[in-house]
Motif scaffolding. Structure first.
Motif, mmCIF file in Angstrom:
data_model
loop_
_atom_site.group_PDB
_atom_site.id
_atom_site.type_symbol
_atom_site.label_atom_id
_atom_site.label_comp_id
_atom_site.label_asym_id
_atom_site.label_seq_id
_atom_site.Cartn_x
_atom_site.Cartn_y
_atom_site.Cartn_z
ATOM 1 N N GLU A 1 0.827 -1.202 0.000
ATOM 2 C CA GLU A 1 0.000 0.000 0.000
ATOM 3 C C GLU A 1 0.866 1.258 0.000
ATOM 4 O OE1 GLU A 1 -3.948 -1.579 2.397
ATOM 5 O OE2 GLU A 1 -2.192 -0.919 3.537
ATOM 6 N N LEU A 2 1.913 1.244 0.779
ATOM 7 C CA LEU A 2 2.815 2.400 0.805
ATOM 8 C C LEU A 2 3.508 2.589 -0.538
ATOM 9 C CD1 LEU A 2 4.380 2.035 4.353
ATOM 10 C CD2 LEU A 2 2.731 3.735 3.581
ATOM 11 N N MET A 3 3.886 1.496 -1.185
ATOM 12 C CA MET A 3 4.541 1.588 -2.503
ATOM 13 C C MET A 3 3.593 2.163 -3.546
ATOM 14 S SD MET A 3 7.698 0.328 -2.360
ATOM 15 C CE MET A 3 8.079 -0.408 -3.907
ATOM 16 N N VAL A 4 2.326 1.778 -3.507
ATOM 17 C CA VAL A 4 1.342 2.305 -4.457
ATOM 18 C C VAL A 4 1.149 3.805 -4.243
ATOM 19 C CG1 VAL A 4 -1.105 2.241 -5.095
ATOM 20 C CG2 VAL A 4 0.161 0.107 -4.806
ATOM 21 N N VAL A 5 1.039 4.216 -2.992
ATOM 22 C CA VAL A 5 0.874 5.641 -2.695
ATOM 23 C C VAL A 5 2.099 6.424 -3.161
ATOM 24 C CG1 VAL A 5 0.708 7.322 -0.820
ATOM 25 C CG2 VAL A 5 -0.750 5.298 -0.822
ATOM 26 N N MET A 6 3.277 5.916 -2.923
ATOM 27 C CA MET A 6 4.504 6.601 -3.362
ATOM 28 C C MET A 6 4.567 6.674 -4.889
ATOM 29 S SD MET A 6 5.946 7.658 -0.687
ATOM 30 C CE MET A 6 7.566 8.112 -1.210
ATOM 31 N N ALA A 7 4.128 5.651 -5.576
ATOM 32 C CA ALA A 7 4.113 5.672 -7.049
ATOM 33 C C ALA A 7 3.141 6.730 -7.564
ATOM 34 C CB ALA A 7 3.756 4.295 -7.587
ATOM 35 N N ILE A 8 2.006 6.865 -6.929
ATOM 36 C CA ILE A 8 1.028 7.889 -7.339
ATOM 37 C C ILE A 8 1.598 9.280 -7.092
ATOM 38 C CG2 ILE A 8 -1.219 8.881 -6.771
ATOM 39 C CD1 ILE A 8 -2.180 5.985 -6.245
ATOM 40 N N ILE A 9 2.210 9.490 -5.957
ATOM 41 C CA ILE A 9 2.816 10.798 -5.650
ATOM 42 C C ILE A 9 3.931 11.122 -6.647
ATOM 43 C CG2 ILE A 9 4.228 12.039 -3.958
ATOM 44 C CD1 ILE A 9 2.544 10.690 -1.781
ATOM 45 N N ALA A 10 4.755 10.139 -6.975
ATOM 46 C CA ALA A 10 5.838 10.366 -7.939
ATOM 47 C C ALA A 10 5.277 10.723 -9.306
ATOM 48 C CB ALA A 10 6.728 9.131 -8.023
ATOM 49 N N SER A 11 4.198 10.069 -9.710
ATOM 50 C CA SER A 11 3.573 10.377 -11.003
ATOM 51 C C SER A 11 3.040 11.800 -11.027
ATOM 52 C CB SER A 11 2.436 9.401 -11.297
ATOM 53 O OG SER A 11 2.923 8.093 -11.382
ATOM 54 N N ALA B 1 3.703 17.995 -12.167
ATOM 55 C CA ALA B 1 3.622 19.319 -11.546
ATOM 56 C C ALA B 1 4.939 20.076 -11.549
ATOM 57 C CB ALA B 1 3.117 19.173 -10.117
ATOM 58 N N LEU B 2 6.057 19.418 -11.324
ATOM 59 C CA LEU B 2 7.338 20.127 -11.189
ATOM 60 C C LEU B 2 7.757 20.899 -12.432
ATOM 61 C CD1 LEU B 2 9.560 17.870 -8.923
ATOM 62 C CD2 LEU B 2 8.570 20.086 -8.430
ATOM 63 N N PRO B 3 7.661 20.344 -13.640
ATOM 64 C CA PRO B 3 8.042 21.154 -14.801
ATOM 65 C C PRO B 3 7.206 22.424 -14.939
ATOM 66 C CG PRO B 3 7.926 18.857 -15.412
ATOM 67 C CD PRO B 3 7.377 18.967 -14.025
ATOM 68 N N ARG B 4 5.932 22.326 -14.630
ATOM 69 C CA ARG B 4 5.081 23.525 -14.707
ATOM 70 C C ARG B 4 5.476 24.538 -13.639
ATOM 71 N NH1 ARG B 4 -0.984 21.497 -16.224
ATOM 72 N NH2 ARG B 4 -0.360 20.384 -18.096
ATOM 73 N N TYR B 5 5.839 24.055 -12.475
ATOM 74 C CA TYR B 5 6.247 24.957 -11.403
ATOM 75 C C TYR B 5 7.512 25.724 -11.791
ATOM 76 C CZ TYR B 5 8.394 26.519 -7.078
ATOM 77 O OH TYR B 5 9.005 27.276 -6.124
ATOM 78 N N PHE B 6 8.532 25.008 -12.252
ATOM 79 C CA PHE B 6 9.780 25.680 -12.613
ATOM 80 C C PHE B 6 9.583 26.610 -13.802
ATOM 81 C CE2 PHE B 6 11.765 22.026 -10.317
ATOM 82 C CZ PHE B 6 12.284 22.792 -9.294
ATOM 83 N N ASN B 7 8.704 26.252 -14.719
ATOM 84 C CA ASN B 7 8.403 27.112 -15.857
ATOM 85 C C ASN B 7 7.750 28.411 -15.362
ATOM 86 O OD1 ASN B 7 8.141 27.962 -18.482
ATOM 87 N ND2 ASN B 7 6.391 26.676 -18.937
ATOM 88 N N SER B 8 6.849 28.313 -14.394
ATOM 89 C CA SER B 8 6.188 29.522 -13.889
ATOM 90 C C SER B 8 7.165 30.396 -13.100
ATOM 91 C CB SER B 8 4.981 29.154 -13.033
ATOM 92 O OG SER B 8 5.377 28.499 -11.862
ATOM 93 N N VAL B 9 8.116 29.794 -12.419
ATOM 94 C CA VAL B 9 9.126 30.580 -11.699
ATOM 95 C C VAL B 9 9.970 31.368 -12.703
ATOM 96 C CG1 VAL B 9 11.220 30.408 -10.298
ATOM 97 C CG2 VAL B 9 9.201 29.093 -9.673
ATOM 98 N N GLU B 10 10.360 30.726 -13.788
ATOM 99 C CA GLU B 10 11.165 31.408 -14.811
ATOM 100 C C GLU B 10 10.366 32.530 -15.472
ATOM 101 O OE1 GLU B 10 14.659 32.239 -16.602
ATOM 102 O OE2 GLU B 10 14.316 30.740 -15.058
#
Length: 130
Positions: free
Chosen positions: A16-26, A31-40
């Motif tokens: 269960e913990l592995m599934v939750v971590m996989a969802i968070i990683a996905s 989200a991260l590329p959009r965040y860094f793009n908005s910072v730039e």
């Protein structure tokens, strides 16, 4: 407490913990590329605003005094700017490039200002051409 009862331990299994971590990683990969793009983009917006404010101060200095400022620091000394802004791309107030007036103008001083940042914006323009 009766001794014949078994108590169930509440908790999560490793799977269960592995599934939750996989969802968070996905979600993070989206989200991260959009965040860094908005910072730039926000840094570029601040750079455009700072350039416009300094150019406006140069124009007001010329209108009031009949000459261009000798340096960018003179704009702050004479209170046309509160202080020389920090270039958001280079994180320094000393990287601004002062552009002299055209020779046909016959004056000395700072005619225009540009960013001293190397590289290009998200639109593909060089920062030094703004």
């Amino acid at each position: 407490m009766p001794s014949g009862r078994k108590y169930l331990h509440a908790g999560f299994t490793l799977m269960e913990l592995m599934v939750v971590m996989a969802i968070i990683a996905s979600l993070m990969t989206l989200a991260l590329p959009r965040y860094f793009n908005s910072v730039e983009r926000s840094r570029e917006a601040v750079l455009r605003h700072d350039l416009a404010a300094m150019r406006d101060a140069i124009d007001k200095f010329l209108a009031d005094r009949g000459r261009y400022p000798a340096t960018l620091d003179e704009l702050a000394e004479k209170r046309y700017l509160r202080k020389l802004p920090v270039d958001p791309i280079t994180d320094s107030a000393t990287t601004w490039v002062a552009v002299p007036p055209p020779p046909a103008d016959g004056r000395d001083g700072v005619y225009d200002v540009r960013s001293g940042a190397a590289g290009t914006s998200l639109d593909g323009e060089a920062y030094e051409s703004w």
